[in-house]
Motif scaffolding. Structure first.
Motif, short mmCIF file in Angstrom:
data_model
loop_
_atom_site.label_atom_id
_atom_site.label_comp_id
_atom_site.label_asym_id
_atom_site.label_seq_id
_atom_site.Cartn_x
_atom_site.Cartn_y
_atom_site.Cartn_z
N GLY A 59 0.81 -1.21 0.00
CA GLY A 59 0.00 0.00 0.00
C GLY A 59 0.85 1.26 0.00
O GLY A 59 0.54 2.23 -0.71
N ALA A 60 1.93 1.25 0.78
CA ALA A 60 2.80 2.43 0.86
C ALA A 60 3.48 2.68 -0.49
O ALA A 60 3.54 3.82 -0.97
N VAL A 61 3.98 1.62 -1.11
CA VAL A 61 4.67 1.77 -2.40
C VAL A 61 3.72 2.30 -3.46
O VAL A 61 4.05 3.25 -4.20
N SER A 62 2.53 1.71 -3.55
CA SER A 62 1.59 2.11 -4.60
C SER A 62 1.07 3.53 -4.39
O SER A 62 0.97 4.31 -5.34
N MET A 63 0.76 3.89 -3.15
CA MET A 63 0.24 5.24 -2.90
C MET A 63 1.31 6.32 -3.11
O MET A 63 1.04 7.39 -3.66
N GLU A 64 2.52 6.04 -2.67
CA GLU A 64 3.61 7.00 -2.88
C GLU A 64 3.88 7.19 -4.36
O GLU A 64 4.10 8.32 -4.84
N PHE A 65 3.87 6.10 -5.11
CA PHE A 65 4.12 6.19 -6.55
C PHE A 65 3.01 6.97 -7.24
O PHE A 65 3.28 7.85 -8.07
N LEU A 66 1.76 6.66 -6.91
CA LEU A 66 0.63 7.32 -7.57
C LEU A 66 0.51 8.79 -7.19
O LEU A 66 0.03 9.61 -7.98
N SER A 67 0.92 9.13 -5.98
CA SER A 67 0.84 10.54 -5.56
C SER A 67 1.75 11.43 -6.41
O SER A 67 1.51 12.64 -6.53
N ALA A 68 2.77 10.81 -7.01
CA ALA A 68 3.68 11.58 -7.87
C ALA A 68 3.46 11.32 -9.35
O ALA A 68 3.79 12.16 -10.19
N ALA A 69 2.87 10.15 -9.69
CA ALA A 69 2.75 9.76 -11.09
C ALA A 69 1.51 10.32 -11.76
O ALA A 69 1.44 10.38 -12.99
N GLY A 70 0.50 10.67 -10.99
CA GLY A 70 -0.70 11.24 -11.59
C GLY A 70 -1.76 10.20 -11.89
O GLY A 70 -1.65 9.02 -11.55
N ASP A 71 -2.82 10.67 -12.56
CA ASP A 71 -4.00 9.84 -12.82
C ASP A 71 -3.98 9.32 -14.25
O ASP A 71 -4.41 9.99 -15.19
N SER A 72 -3.45 8.12 -14.43
CA SER A 72 -3.44 7.49 -15.76
C SER A 72 -3.45 5.99 -15.58
O SER A 72 -3.07 5.46 -14.53
N PHE A 73 -3.89 5.28 -16.63
CA PHE A 73 -3.95 3.83 -16.58
C PHE A 73 -2.54 3.23 -16.47
O PHE A 73 -2.31 2.28 -15.73
N GLY A 74 -1.59 3.81 -17.20
CA GLY A 74 -0.22 3.33 -17.14
C GLY A 74 0.38 3.48 -15.76
O GLY A 74 1.12 2.61 -15.28
N ALA A 75 0.05 4.60 -15.08
CA ALA A 75 0.56 4.81 -13.73
C ALA A 75 -0.01 3.78 -12.76
O ALA A 75 0.69 3.29 -11.88
N ALA A 76 -1.29 3.42 -12.96
CA ALA A 76 -1.91 2.40 -12.10
C ALA A 76 -1.23 1.06 -12.28
O ALA A 76 -0.92 0.37 -11.30
N LEU A 77 -0.98 0.66 -13.53
CA LEU A 77 -0.29 -0.60 -13.79
C LEU A 77 1.12 -0.60 -13.20
O LEU A 77 1.56 -1.60 -12.61
N ALA A 78 1.81 0.52 -13.35
CA ALA A 78 3.16 0.61 -12.82
C ALA A 78 3.16 0.53 -11.30
O ALA A 78 4.03 -0.12 -10.70
N ALA A 79 2.17 1.15 -10.67
CA ALA A 79 2.08 1.12 -9.21
C ALA A 79 1.84 -0.29 -8.71
O ALA A 79 2.48 -0.75 -7.75
N VAL A 80 0.93 -1.00 -9.37
CA VAL A 80 0.65 -2.39 -8.98
C VAL A 80 1.89 -3.26 -9.20
O VAL A 80 2.27 -4.05 -8.33
N GLY A 81 2.51 -3.12 -10.36
CA GLY A 81 3.70 -3.91 -10.66
C GLY A 81 4.82 -3.66 -9.68
O GLY A 81 5.47 -4.61 -9.21
N LEU A 82 5.07 -2.38 -9.34
CA LEU A 82 6.14 -2.04 -8.41
C LEU A 82 5.85 -2.61 -7.03
O LEU A 82 6.75 -3.15 -6.36
N ALA A 83 4.60 -2.52 -6.59
CA ALA A 83 4.22 -3.05 -5.27
C ALA A 83 4.45 -4.56 -5.21
O ALA A 83 4.97 -5.08 -4.21
N LEU A 84 4.09 -5.28 -6.28
CA LEU A 84 4.24 -6.73 -6.29
C LEU A 84 5.71 -7.14 -6.37
O LEU A 84 6.11 -8.15 -5.77
#
Length: 355
Positions: free
Chosen positions: A93-118
């Protein structure tokens, strides 16, 4: 089906531990219906057309528990345990939220956040596997270390603050619907089916159970336990990461102290309810699935009945103990023995004497 075949079927079904988990779920739902006859009612939200109701809430709440319970089932089958899954949820949760807080609102950012967290939780799961398989630490100690360190890692990632982000695609994972069913539950079911297919349609499941039964004998049979142990802990870490993404995605906020808190205990309970042996050598993914549903139903029932928070652990313990007693072959044998040992009715004795 003949009467004899039907009797045999029911006897075999009753012997399966997950059967009593289903019975407990039905009993809890019936208890809620007694309090409110409309408890099981489903309705459509006029704003978005999605199904809403208590059953939908239970399915959504059960999904994260299913993920960590599946990983826990495989780890316990090897004779180990993973106490770090709750902390790994917080890390994801910490990895994905920190990444998304800087990456913005996009589908690619969501996939990257999930991938990085896993990836991160998979690496931490590998740390558990290395400590257990190669260093030789006891699983309890190795995973306890990461259980304590995991939340510290999450705090370092977030700077000790609860982090909030905004991403519609990421939120859809936890809050979206497909044909009226929560996406998070559908995703959980698909993952359970995929893991079950791999471990039961290949020799992987048998090798995992062999390690739990007798590591030395399995090694002499040509099984390489170290690699399998490492794989199971990595898989447990990845599934914990998925559970963490599901948990924070519903509110798009990670609370380091609360995300995944004590969910490792719920995962262990779900595994035990499903009929797995904590001594290793036996697991049931379908049983863990039912156990996770039971845990979610039980939590929902506790809230719905308005049970005091101070009495909640006692209520949950009472239900779990009763269920474990119903599952016990020894307890059921004792009841059968008592029933057979009942004294003959006096009227029957008189009839026999007269005859």
């Amino acid at each position: 089906m003949t009467a004899a075949a039907g009797t045999t079927f029911w006897r075999e079904l009753i012997r399966k531990p997950f059967f009593w988990g289903i019975v407990a779920i039905i009993a809890l739902l019936a208890l809620n219906v007694i309090k409110d006859p409309t408890y099981l009612a489903l309705s459509i939200n006029p704003n978005n057309g999605h199904l809403v109701g208590n059953l939908i809430d239970i399915l959504r709440q059960a999904a994260p528990v299913m993920m960590i319970a599946i990983g826990m089932s495989l780890v316990i089958a090897t004779g180990g345990i993973d106490l770090s899954v709750g902390s790994l949820m917080a890390v994801a949760g910490a990895v994905s939220m920190e990444f998304l807080s800087a990456a913005g609102d996009s589908f690619g950012a969501a996939l990257a956040a999930v991938g990085l967290a896993l990836v991160i939780t998979g690496i931490l799961g590998a740390v558990n596997g290395i400590l257990v398989a190669y260093v030789g630490l006891q699983p309890f100690i190795a995973t306890l270390v990461l259980m304590l360190a995991g939340r510290g890692i999450a705090k370092v990632i977030t700077g000790g603050q609860n982090t909030t982000a905004s991403n519609d695609s990421f939120r859809w994972i936890a809050n979206g619907f497909v044909i009226g069913i929560p996406v998070v539950f559908i995703l959980a079911v698909l993952i359970v089916i995929a893991v079950g297919w791999v471990v039961r349609r290949s020799a992987l499941g048998l090798m995992i159970e062999a390690i739990g039964i007798n590591p030395r004998a399995s090694r002499m049979a040509g099984i390489k336990p170290k690699g399998l142990l490492l794989t199971t802990y990595i898989l447990s870490g990845i599934l914990a990461g998925i559970a963490g993404v599901m948990s924070v995605g519903s509110v798009m906020t990670v609370d380091i102290s609360r995300t995944g808190y004590q969910l490792e205990l719920d995962a262990i309970l779900a595994v035990v309810i499903g009929g797995a042996s904590l001594a290793g050598g036996k697991f049931s993914l379908s049983g863990a699935f039912v156990g996770a549903l039971l845990i979610a139903t039980l939590d929902k029932t506790v809230l719905y009945l308005g049970i005091s928070s101070s009495a909640t652990p006692a209520f949950k313990a009472l239900v779990i103990v009763a269920l474990c007693l119903l599952q016990s072959q020894r307890v059921r044998s004792w009841f059968r023995t008592r029933r057979k040992a009942r004294p003959v009715e006096p009227t029957v004795v008189k009839e026999e004497v007269a005859a």
